[in-house]
Enzyme design. Structure first.
Site, PDB file in Angstrom:
ATOM      1  N   ASP A   1       9.608  15.520  16.217  1.00 40.12           N
ATOM      2  CA  ASP A   1      10.601  15.183  17.239  1.00 40.12           C
ATOM      3  C   ASP A   1      11.666  16.250  17.458  1.00 40.12           C
ATOM      4  OD1 ASP A   1      12.428  12.648  15.262  1.00 40.12           O
ATOM      5  OD2 ASP A   1      12.153  14.795  14.979  1.00 40.12           O
ATOM      6  N   ASP A   2      11.641  17.346  16.702  1.00 40.38           N
ATOM      7  CA  ASP A   2      12.661  18.360  16.964  1.00 40.38           C
ATOM      8  C   ASP A   2      12.099  19.653  17.545  1.00 40.38           C
ATOM      9  OD1 ASP A   2      13.194  19.328  13.451  1.00 40.38           O
ATOM     10  OD2 ASP A   2      11.392  19.021  14.642  1.00 40.38           O
TER      11      ASP A   2
ATOM     12  N   GLU B   1      -1.517  20.881   6.636  1.00 37.35           N
ATOM     13  CA  GLU B   1      -2.417  20.881   7.786  1.00 37.35           C
ATOM     14  C   GLU B   1      -3.857  21.117   7.333  1.00 37.35           C
ATOM     15  OE1 GLU B   1       0.291  22.676   7.418  1.00 37.35           O
ATOM     16  OE2 GLU B   1       1.705  21.996   8.952  1.00 37.35           O
TER      17      GLU B   1
ATOM     18  N   THR C   1      11.491  24.627  16.928  1.00 37.62           N
ATOM     19  CA  THR C   1      12.953  24.616  16.865  1.00 37.62           C
ATOM     20  C   THR C   1      13.407  23.580  15.844  1.00 37.62           C
ATOM     21  OG1 THR C   1      12.784  23.128  18.769  1.00 37.62           O
ATOM     22  CG2 THR C   1      13.472  25.383  19.205  1.00 37.62           C
TER      23      THR C   1
END
Lengths: 330, 336
Positions: free
Chosen positions: B198-199, B286, B314
């Site tokens: 979410d950032d 991952e 970011t």
């Protein structure tokens, strides 16, 4: 003897009833899947219809958006400067602005001339924009390693935006000039976060409108305090005795007010935190402020800041001449 | 002296009620009743069949987890399916902190531009919070709202690199499980799965690039690994043969979470593939999923053969809230 017998029967009956109840409940649970099965197709249908309805509504909205010429224009002045996260910030900002009808983005670069990154970006953004530039004089500029609060940032760039607006205002005639009478000016930094609702609140500003700003002033939010529909003071934890203890993102000014007050500008030499006051005190008194966002009780804009990305490895590589391809724009 | 009979009587009275209450509590009858009453706003509530299924995720790895994590799925506003465009299922783990609403707001503003996007938002919380519930409803996006709480002894303390579960793992795994339970492999509905934190910042072009993923597609990500960007190495034949990173380029998949997308069919075809929960070295998260799905050879490079940056890792600064003081200066009822 008789009493006891009665009690026993009561107990037995009670036990049977509760047991039956339990079995019934368990059966209910067991049946749950079936019920869901039945409800599901109806649910699916309804959801699908809702989805289609939503799609149509959005379609109408977007076609309305392009046709909406009768609402006041919002001029958003954004100072920006080159750094690693610049393109990312501008990108996500543009995604927000694309939803707002009649928004005119005035991007002012802190640079001696327009940079290709911003030029190309704006051209591809799909927004209506004006691309300006104004270099901050060296003595006013923050140096590498300076804390961000040392010198007010963006003053020259915002003033350049104002200058452009005044120029446009002077050249406008007839219908254009009339439209400018209704327009609003908002100073939006490129790292803040804006909700779409905010712009609808801003749009109808007669003089200067104000609202709360989240995550600023060392608090969860700062806000004007409203009593009887008027702003009486400001709720802020930092220097509340400023003429306007409000963040840049917490107010909007009508273009008319800007055009009729040609001397109003941001003072680049102002003390920390007084930049907004240096501009507003020539334009309006606290009494005249128009409170928005449900009488300043809702937070519709957040003073977010983006971390500087860690470049240790990149720096090491560059010293070795093995840095990442500079042609790849980041 | 209590007689045996009396004790028996008391037991017989209490037993059915305790059974009833435990069964009732476990299945949370309330939503079921709500459905049957016809509060049909497209809400469908499903429940895990008891703790057994959940603890399976952790108990097999170690025994010190006693806490049972119960998960609840709420699937609202299913996306309208398009025959032409693949649906992009975006999985976003999120957790409560002051900047949460801001992050989700600007993320939603980006997603609103992407056609056929289905946002799967998974909260790291015990219950779905009203803040997120309201936000999702007001955005107008197609979404599914899930939640699972990372057990406290697993949560990372601040930013320290712990040999514990990297943040968001359980939430991403829950979303994968939800996808596997919702879609069957025979379905003709094409879908792409993308993990979006979410950032981060996403360009609109990125979503169109990933739509054509056949198995797993990859692309560069800015601001990761201490570099301007990390990128897969692509040879002249258009195949990925390595990783252009400084930090451990010999990982099986030296790529950030935001740097790849998986075709839904592959997820369904390999139902055992999940992010590894424990014992994962930093940067190998991952890989723990991808190595069960695909080989290096199968990777599809996007973004002009991995030469363009379409996503930026970011990070948002933690806001300084010193002036709130110990008791809080601002009205706690105002949502930020």
């Amino acid at each position: 003897m008789r009493m006891r017998l009665k009690l026993k029967t009561v107990f037995v009956l009670y036990f049977m009833v509760s047991l039956l109840g339990l079995i019934y409940a368990l059966m209910q649970l067991g049946q749950r899947c079936d019920c869901r099965g039945h409800a599901m197709s109806k649910d699916q249908q309804i959801s699908q219809l809702r989805g289609e309805l939503q799609k149509l509504q959005e379609h109408i909205k977007t076609s309305e958006l392009s046709k909406k010429t009768d609402v006041p224009k919002i001029y958003v002045i954004t100072p920006t400067y080159a750094r690693l996260v610049q393109k990312a910030e501008l990108t996500r900002l543009s995604h927000t602005f694309l939803h707002v009808p009649q928004l005119h983005w005035i991007v002012v670069e802190d640079a001696p001339q327009p940079t290709p990154l911003v030029t190309d970006f704006l051209a591809a953004s799909g927004l209506t924009y004006a691309h300006l530039h104004k270099l901050t004089p060296k003595d006013r500029k923050l140096q590498e390693g300076d804390p961000s609060w040392l010198k007010p940032r963006g003053a020259e760039q915002r003033n350049e935006g104002l200058r452009w607006l005044r120029e446009m205002g002077a050249a406008a005639e007839g219908k254009e000039a009339a439209a400018l009478e209704e327009a609003v000016v908002y100073f939006a930094d490129d790292d803040n976060t804006y909700s779409l609702q905010l712009f609808e609140e801003i749009r109808y500003t007669y003089r200067v409108s104000v609202w709360p700003v989240g995550l600023v002033g060392g608090m969860k939010f700062e806000r004007p305090v409203v009593e009887d529909g008027k702003v009486v003071r400001f709720h802020t934890g930092w220097h509340p005795n400023r003429p306007f203890p409000i963040d840049m993102a917490g107010f909007a000014v009508s273009l008319r007010l800007i055009l009729t007050n040609p001397q109003a500008r941001f003072d680049g030499d102002a003390q920390m935190g007084f930049l907004e006051s240096s501009f507003l005190q020539h334009l309006v008194t606290m009494d005249d402020l128009e409170p928005k966002a449900d009488l300043c009780t809702k937070v519709l804009v957040w003073h977010t800041r983006t971390e500087k990305p860690k470049m240790k490895r990149e720096d090491t590589l560059q010293k070795q001449g093995l840095g990442s391809d500079p042609d790849v724009e980041v | 002296m209590p007689k045996r009979r009396d004790i028996l009587a008391i037991v017989l009275i209490v037993l059915p009620w305790t059974l009833l209450i435990t069964v009732w509590h476990q299945s949370a009858i309330a939503p079921l009743l709500a459905i049957r009453k016809g509060t049909n706003d497209g809400t469908e509530t499903r429940h895990d069949t008891g703790p057994a299924t959940d603890s399976k995720e952790y108990c097999s790895q170690d025994k010190d987890i006693v806490e049972v994590v119960r998960t609840e799925y709420v699937y609202t506003r299913p996306p309208p399916w398009s025959d032409v465009l693949s649906t992009i299922h975006v999985i976003t783990p999120t957790y409560s902190r002051p900047v949460q609403k801001a992050e989700l707001t600007r993320l939603a503003n980006t997603f609103l531009h992407v056609p056929n996007l289905h946002w799967i938002l998974v909260e790291d919380s015990q219950r779905r919070t009203p803040l997120v519930t309201r936000l999702l409803r007001e955005t107008g996006l197609n979404y599914t709202h899930l939640n699972v709480e990372t057990p406290r002894n697993y949560k990372l303390r601040g930013d320290t690199r712990d040999p514990r579960i990297p943040r968001g793992t359980m939430q991403r795994n829950l979303a994968l499980r939800w996808l596997r339970e919702t879609f069957n492999s025979n379905s003709s509905q094409a879908g792409i799965v993308y993990f979006a934190d979410d950032d981060n910042t996403y360009s609109l072009e990125l979503f169109e690039e990933m739509r054509s993923t056949r198995k797993v597609s990859v692309w560069p990500v800015a601001f990761v690994g201490g570099l301007r960007y990390e990128s897969p190495k692509v040879n002249a034949a258009g195949k990925v043969y390595g990783w252009k990173t400084v930090f451990d380029p010999h990982r099986p998949f030296a790529i950030d979470m935001a740097g790849f997308a998986i075709n839904l069919r592959l997820i369904l075809f390999k139902p055992q593939a999940y992010f590894k929960l424990r014992g994962v070295k930093g940067g190998y998260q991952e890989s723990s999923l991808l190595r069960e799905l695909v080989t290096l050879n199968d990777l599809e490079p996007k973004a002009a053969n991995c030469t363009k940056i379409l996503v930026w890792h970011t990070r948002t600064e933690k806001p300084v809230l010193v002036n709130e003081g110990k008791k809080g200066f601002t009205d706690p009822n105002v949502e930020i």
